[in-house]
Scaffold this active site. Structure first.
Site, PDB file in Angstrom:
ATOM      1  N   GLY A 139      34.622  60.405  33.146  1.00  0.00           N
ATOM      2  CA  GLY A 139      34.402  59.410  32.078  1.00  0.00           C
ATOM      3  C   GLY A 139      32.935  59.278  31.698  1.00  0.00           C
ATOM      4  CG  ASP A 157      42.957  51.020  34.841  1.00  0.00           C
ATOM      5  OD1 ASP A 157      44.078  51.529  34.626  1.00  0.00           O
ATOM      6  OD2 ASP A 157      42.676  50.401  35.883  1.00  0.00           O
ATOM      7  CB  SER A 159      39.456  53.390  42.031  1.00  0.00           C
ATOM      8  OG  SER A 159      38.496  54.396  41.765  1.00  0.00           O
ATOM      9  CG  ASP A 160      38.063  48.927  44.433  1.00  0.00           C
ATOM     10  OD1 ASP A 160      39.077  49.110  45.117  1.00  0.00           O
ATOM     11  OD2 ASP A 160      37.996  48.080  43.535  1.00  0.00           O
TER      12      ASP A 160
HETATM   13  N1  LIG Z   1      45.897  50.961  36.421  1.00  0.00           N
HETATM   14  C1  LIG Z   1      45.851  50.423  37.745  1.00  0.00           C
HETATM   15  C2  LIG Z   1      44.587  50.843  38.447  1.00  0.00           C
HETATM   16  C3  LIG Z   1      44.072  49.725  39.213  1.00  0.00           C
HETATM   17  N2  LIG Z   1      42.703  49.610  39.520  1.00  0.00           N
HETATM   18  C4  LIG Z   1      42.564  48.925  40.768  1.00  0.00           C
HETATM   19  C5  LIG Z   1      41.885  47.620  40.687  1.00  0.00           C
HETATM   20  C6  LIG Z   1      41.743  46.930  42.011  1.00  0.00           C
HETATM   21  C7  LIG Z   1      41.256  47.825  43.090  1.00  0.00           C
HETATM   22  N3  LIG Z   1      41.200  47.227  44.380  1.00  0.00           N
HETATM   23  C8  LIG Z   1      40.879  45.821  44.430  1.00  0.00           C
HETATM   24  C9  LIG Z   1      39.681  45.611  45.288  1.00  0.00           C
HETATM   25  C10 LIG Z   1      39.380  44.146  45.451  1.00  0.00           C
HETATM   26  N4  LIG Z   1      38.879  43.573  44.260  1.00  0.00           N
HETATM   27  C11 LIG Z   1      41.945  49.144  43.144  1.00  0.00           C
HETATM   28  C12 LIG Z   1      42.048  49.815  41.838  1.00  0.00           C
END
Ligand SMILES: NCCCN[C@H]1CC[C@H](NCCCN)CC1
Length: 290
Positions: A139, A157, A159-160
């Site tokens: 991205g 969207d 991940s962490d």
């Molecule tokens: N389309 C769904 C993807 C989701 N992204 C997530 C958002 C939260 C994340 N952990 C939460 C960590 C604590 N805030 C993992 C990926």
């Protein structure tokens, strides 16, 4: 047979667990470990590098909020970019907006796309919309190459910040998003938990206030299977026509304009849109003082 616990250094000393009925997929892509399991009470679950990404039972909360908080705040979104979101859930939600003419999605990991199409058809249904173009790649590079002012909205969207998504939380990336947005265009990013990550959020807010000269607001919602049970979003707009994130001006057109097999909205509505921006004092103090 047994339990999956989401243990991570990102949330020390705590771990949400889900009862496992059956492991459906386990693989290693070029970027991360990918797993899908059938849980006893939350439907199927997608896990990347040991971190829960979505469950069939509560994914509606995250996908609907991360999409409709930005898109319902501007009139007539036409061109939308999704960074990450390889499972297709955000695409499914963007497709509900009849004004949208083109949706680009840039996901770095093709395995996430393929696994979602195989195991989460009600989420990956987003890929069936003819307005969608999938770009498999980074991205950061995609946005560097994007033409200036070409999008009404960019949804990150991710991940962490530990792993492939690390760069998506840094200032140069936000600058490239702002460049790709039209004046008064909007960005919405996944912005962690006020219970777990106030320090990370502080940094994100500081960067966004420097980069986005329109509005900058933090919103949050409840997702039972994310650590601490909540997840936040950074809503930003570039200089130009004023954007008031707290008052949705563009109700979703959920009638004809979505794929026949798209499930109806389960979570988002006008009241919960406005409520999402109400913060507890400990978070308000940090976020609104930056
Ligand atoms: N389309 C769904 C993807 C989701 N992204 C997530 C958002 C939260 C994340 N952990 C939460 C960590 C604590 N805030 C993992 C990926």
């Amino acid at each position: 047979p047994g339990w999956f616990s989401e243990i991570s250094t990102m949330w020390p000393g705590e771990a949400h667990s889900l009862k496992v009925e059956k492991i459906l997929f386990q693989g290693k892509s070029d970027y991360q470990d990918v797993m899908v399991f059938q849980s006893a009470t939350y439907g199927k679950v997608l896990v990347l590098d040991g971190v829960i990404q979505l469950t069939e039972r509560d994914e509606c909360a995250y996908q609907e909020m991360i999409t409709h908080l930005p898109l319902c705040s501007i009139s007539n979104p036409k061109k939308v970019l999704v960074i990450g979101g390889g499972d297709g859930g955000v695409l499914r939600e963007v497709a509900r907006h009849s004004s949208v003419e083109h949706i680009d999605i840039c996901e770095i990991d093709k395995m996430v796309v393929d696994v979602s199409k195989e195991h989460f058809p009600d989420v990956a249904v987003g890929y069936e919309d003819p307005r969608v173009t999938l770009h498999v790649g980074d991205g950061v590079a995609f946005l560097k190459a994007a033409q200036e002012g070409s999008y009404d909205a960019v949804i990150v969207d991710s991940s962490d910040p530990i792993g492939p998504a690390q760069e998506l939380f840094e200032k140069p990336f936000f600058e490239s998003v702002a460049k790709a947005l039209r004046p008064g265009g909007v960005m919405c990013t996944q912005a962690e938990s006020i219970w777990l990550h106030m320090h990370i959020i502080e940094g994100i807010v500081e960067n966004c206030r420097q980069v986005f000269k329109g509005s900058v607001n933090y919103a949050w919602t409840t997702v039972p299977t994310y650590p601490s049970g909540v997840i936040g979003f950074m809503l930003c707009s570039t200089e130009g026509p004023k954007v008031d994130f707290k008052n949705p001006i563009n109700p979703i057109d959920v009638k004809e304009n979505q794929h026949k097999s798209t499930v109806p909205l389960k979570f988002y509505n006008q009241e919960i849109h406005a409520a999402a921006f109400c913060l507890p004092s400990f978070a308000k103090k940090v976020i609104e003082s930056k």
